[in-house]
Design a protein around this motif. Structure first.
Motif, PDB file in Angstrom:
ATOM      1  N   VAL A   1       0.832  -1.199   0.000  1.00  0.00           N
ATOM      2  CA  VAL A   1       0.000   0.000   0.000  1.00  0.00           C
ATOM      3  C   VAL A   1       0.871   1.255   0.000  1.00  0.00           C
ATOM      4  O   VAL A   1       0.554   2.249  -0.654  1.00  0.00           O
ATOM      5  CB  VAL A   1      -0.962  -0.006   1.207  1.00  0.00           C
ATOM      6  N   LEU A   2       2.004   1.208   0.720  1.00  0.00           N
ATOM      7  CA  LEU A   2       2.891   2.374   0.752  1.00  0.00           C
ATOM      8  C   LEU A   2       3.552   2.617  -0.598  1.00  0.00           C
ATOM      9  O   LEU A   2       4.030   3.726  -0.855  1.00  0.00           O
ATOM     10  CB  LEU A   2       3.959   2.188   1.834  1.00  0.00           C
ATOM     11  N   ARG A   3       3.589   1.601  -1.460  1.00  0.00           N
ATOM     12  CA  ARG A   3       4.143   1.796  -2.795  1.00  0.00           C
ATOM     13  C   ARG A   3       3.101   2.321  -3.783  1.00  0.00           C
ATOM     14  O   ARG A   3       3.444   2.743  -4.873  1.00  0.00           O
ATOM     15  CB  ARG A   3       4.712   0.478  -3.340  1.00  0.00           C
ATOM     16  N   SER A   4       1.821   2.248  -3.406  1.00  0.00           N
ATOM     17  CA  SER A   4       0.752   2.681  -4.299  1.00  0.00           C
ATOM     18  C   SER A   4       0.268   4.073  -3.893  1.00  0.00           C
ATOM     19  O   SER A   4       0.789   4.684  -2.960  1.00  0.00           O
ATOM     20  CB  SER A   4      -0.397   1.674  -4.259  1.00  0.00           C
ATOM     21  N   ASP A   5      -0.743   4.579  -4.612  1.00  0.00           N
ATOM     22  CA  ASP A   5      -1.303   5.888  -4.294  1.00  0.00           C
ATOM     23  C   ASP A   5      -2.063   5.820  -2.972  1.00  0.00           C
ATOM     24  O   ASP A   5      -2.886   4.922  -2.762  1.00  0.00           O
ATOM     25  CB  ASP A   5      -2.260   6.337  -5.402  1.00  0.00           C
ATOM     26  N   MET A   6      -1.802   6.784  -2.072  1.00  0.00           N
ATOM     27  CA  MET A   6      -2.468   6.792  -0.777  1.00  0.00           C
ATOM     28  C   MET A   6      -3.802   7.554  -0.916  1.00  0.00           C
ATOM     29  O   MET A   6      -3.939   8.687  -0.495  1.00  0.00           O
ATOM     30  CB  MET A   6      -1.552   7.443   0.274  1.00  0.00           C
TER      31      MET A   6
END
Length: 786
Positions: free
Chosen positions: A501-506
């Protein structure tokens, strides 16, 4: 629909020099033990190991049109036998090759073929360094030779257990240049080992036990990765066991390599290998005595491909194996099996009328299979409908674009799918569907080349699919694991999810998902947070974080409270602060300080886009602290630390007032002394606050010497007296001229401060100090004019 295969003859040996002799050899009943073709397909090498007459020999047959001298070598037992015919790449002239004829005692002849001249001996070299060494197996990889040699012990009465470990695996580069052949430095890959058969793929070398005399060593295979200088231990019955990078020569000892895995290996089943061969996909093909065909991958994993018919295989019953593209061809007892090695599906089974069959390298289509028999060379290929010749490139493009549009609909996104969006992870839906779409491109040969768009997409897909597959595997482990191991699997699963999730859009959805993860698995989420931010204490006990800037931006720059609403979802920064308060409260002030340091570097001061431009981080952390159900003394201390770590003037003054309210006078003075140095304005505010407290009670009397040192330079005696008179306690409490309690402010207490201020040079005096200190004052009278 099942594809039909056709067998057609492509050569009756009439296109080979001495073709009638080659056919006669094959039909005479003297079955060749080994047949192979040259890399360019212009030569056939036949190695016969039958007993005399005739003598054991090797013969070369070349096609017409490239004539020249023939190659024929034989040997008379007990002369050392020939152990290998190897074609090696010529690094000096790309696309050319040389033939290495390797004999048992290490003597190696290097031949090359010149058109219209024939076979020429370039040079003879010695592979082994010891006179008593004996090569038992040899293979080639690129321009290098890899072999297993026996080094008999000097003592003929040595222990048999030690004699079994008298082999070593070696490698040497064989360089062909204009000035002849040069051998590279001898390198020992493994020493003090049992006997191994060496099989080379383009990138790896497989070491297969040659005998089963020792139970432990016959339970596993070894895989050597030359580029990584690493050895992998794998057991077909258990998969990957262990791998080790060989940094030093001492680490190449066979017994030391197994030292940490003996317990695991002792409980494994022995190897069951009837035939082994290397596939064109870098894997090792193994056929068991029961007829099971398995593939050992370079990473040590194994998968089952097919089960051959015919029951148990006797040791002398030959099995021929060869891969052509994605097809595995297998000949057993006159039956040709064609198997899809990716799915394990039997494509075709064909009964052959030939007694002896050998596979040759196919230089045409990768799905075309070349067979050598007594009557000639045959090609087995799959027939195609008349109107289904290779599709035109434009048709392939249309199909690919239509498939991508299908995936676009599956991704639930109205905007055009791009590689960048896919990499961010925001629209990575249905990965299996996308992988199926890209299957055609994935199986293209590198020589054909991929378009830049496809190459970029494939590289992105590779990493995403690896992450997806590891996540799916971990979920399966969680479901199947015993109760004692579920917690550790859950922690690993949560860490992967938080990292993903931290690598994707928040966005709001991902933030809500993280809130649920932190609520359901608080301890695992805390460990995942520490791992993603790389939080740890240094040698001085200070908290440090080595997170990447992208991770910091996700932590601080995601949706804020006013954006997510009041549905119980809190921003990621607040989630992490709550996790700190629960599991490591002492680290929270240091964490807030670290985030402020990152913000000061990444965002301009008071920028509206940055987190500090909305609500200061220390206030957000204080908001998390205020939401605790029960208040304790530790919470007061935490509030103080959070206020002070911000170093903001308002927060420092708030902390000072809190300490005054708690009557912690020692800390009051320490805080005043520390933070007065930050700015003159803050210094004046702190001193004025403490001077007001001094006027009201006598608690600060023991610290007056320190307090007077903090007096700002611009304060005059009139300013000090005004502050004191303004904050004196009400005189109606004790109308008597002299207090009975002795806590009244006296001139004597204030005198040192007033004297200090009065003795301080005036600002105007400082302006004229240079003139006043002049050595000649007043200046001399100028000379008169006469």
């Amino acid at each position: 629909m099942k594809r039909a295969g056709t067998l057609r003859q492509v050569s009756d040996f009439s296109d080979f020099s001495r073709g009638h002799w080659l056919q006669e050899l094959l039909c005479r009943g003297e079955e060749p033990s080994h047949v192979q073709s040259s890399p360019d397909g212009q030569h056939l090498l036949v190695l016969q190991k039958s007993r005399p007459p005739p003598l054991p020999r090797v013969l070369a047959f070349q096609r017409h049109g490239i004539g020249g001298a023939d190659l024929e070598r034989n040997w008379q037992p007990p002369q050392p036998a020939l152990v290998g015919l190897l074609f090696l790449q010529n690094p000096v002239t790309p696309g050319t090759w040389v033939l290495a004829v390797v004999w048992e005692h290490g003597h190696t002849e290097v031949w090359h073929f010149v058109v219209a001249v024939g076979w020429q001996l370039l040079q003879t070299v010695e592979l082994c360094q010891g006179a008593r060494a004996r090569i038992v197996s040899v293979c080639s990889q690129g321009a290098s030779l890899v072999w297993c040699e026996e080094r008999p012990p000097l003592d003929t009465h040595s222990d048999m257990s030690k004699c079994a470990f008298r082999f070593c695996v070696c490698t040497r580069a064989l360089e062909v240049g204009e000035q002849g052949v040069r051998l590279g430095t001898l390198r020992i890959v493994l020493h003090n080992s049992p006997e191994y058969q060496v099989l080379a793929s383009p990138q790896n070398v497989f070491l297969v036990p040659a005998t089963a005399s020792f139970a432990t060593t016959s339970k596993f295979l070894l895989i050597w990765h030359p580029e990584k200088t690493k050895l992998t231990i794998t057991a077909p019955s258990a998969g990957f066991v262990h791998s080790k990078v060989l940094r030093y020569s001492s680490e190449s000892d066979f017994r030391k390599l197994l030292l940490g895995s003996v317990g695991l290996l002792s409980g494994l089943a022995p190897l069951d290998i009837h035939t082994s061969a290397v596939s064109n996909s870098e894997g090792l093909l193994l056929v068991s005595t029961k007829g099971a065909v398995n593939m050992v991958e370079p990473d040590g994993t194994q998968r089952h491909i097919f089960d051959l018919e015919g029951g148990p295989l006797a040791q002398g019953r030959p099995v021929q194996l060869k891969t052509f593209g994605s097809i595995l061809a297998c000949v057993l007892a006159g039956v040709l099996y064609l198997i899809d090695q990716n799915s394990g599906r039997l494509i075709e089974k064909k009964i052959l009328s030939m007694k002896e069959v050998h596979f040759l390298e196919s230089l045409g289509e990768e799905d075309s299979i070349q067979l050598l028999t007594q009557t000639g060379i045959y090609s087995f290929s799959f027939s195609k409908p008349e109107d289904s010749s290779r599709p035109e490139p434009c048709l392939v493009e249309m199909v690919f674009e239509e498939a991508c549009r299908y995936y676009q609909r599956r991704s639930l996104s109205s905007s055009k799918l791009t590689v960048e969006k896919l990499k961010k992870g925001g629209v990575f839906q249905a990965p299996v569907a996308l992988a199926a779409i890209l299957q055609h491109s994935l199986h293209q040969k590198p020589a054909r080349g991929l378009q830049d768009t496809y190459a970029k997409l494939l590289s992105t897909m590779s990493l995403e699919l690896q992450s997806y597959m590891s996540l799916e595997l971990l979920k399966t482990c969680v479901v199947c694991a015993p109760e004692s191991e579920v917690e550790s699997y859950c922690e690993e699963l949560v860490e992967q999810e938080v990292s993903r999730v931290l690598r994707s859009d928040m966005d709001k959805d991902n933030l809500a998902y993280l809130n649920s993860v932190f609520a359901s698995f608080p301890k695992a989420a805390w460990k995942a947070t520490r791992s993603c931010l790389q939080l740890q204490q240094n040698g001085d006990g200070l908290l440090v974080a080595r997170a990447t800037p992208e991770v910091w931006k996700k932590v601080l720059g995601g949706p804020q409270q006013e954006e997510v609403g009041q549905n119980g979802v809190v921003p990621l920064f607040e989630l992490i602060c709550a996790s700190f308060l629960r599991f490591k409260p002492k680290w929270l002030p240091s964490f807030v300080e670290l985030t402020q340091q990152y913000v000061s570097i990444s965002w301009a001061y008071s920028s509206k886009e940055g987190p500090e431009g909305r609500v200061p981080l220390y206030k957000r952390a204080l908001g998390v602290l205020a939401r605790k159900n029960k208040r304790s003394e530790a919470d007061d201390e935490m509030e103080l630390e959070l206020l002070l770590c911000s170093k903001r003037p308002k927060a420092v003054l708030q902390a000072l007032h809190l300490l005054i309210r708690l009557k912690q006078w020692q800390r009051v003075v320490e805080v005043a002394e520390k933070f007065s140095k930050l700015s003159p304005l803050l210094n004046k505010e702190i001193f004025t606050t403490l001077l007001a407290e001094f006027a009201q009670h006598r608690e600060l009397d023991p610290y007056l010497d320190t307090l007077w040192l903090l007096c700002p330079a611009e304060l005059t005696t009139s300013d000090i007296l005004a502050v004191v008179l303004q904050h004196l306690p009400d005189s109606q409490e004790d109308p008597a001229p002299f207090s009975s309690e002795g806590n009244q402010l006296t001139v004597g207490l204030l005198k040192p401060l007033l004297q200090r201020v009065l003795q301080r040079p005036c600002i105007q005096d400082e302006m004229y100090s240079d003139a006043l200190q002049s050595p000649t004052f007043p200046p001399p009278t100028p000379p008169r004019e006469h």
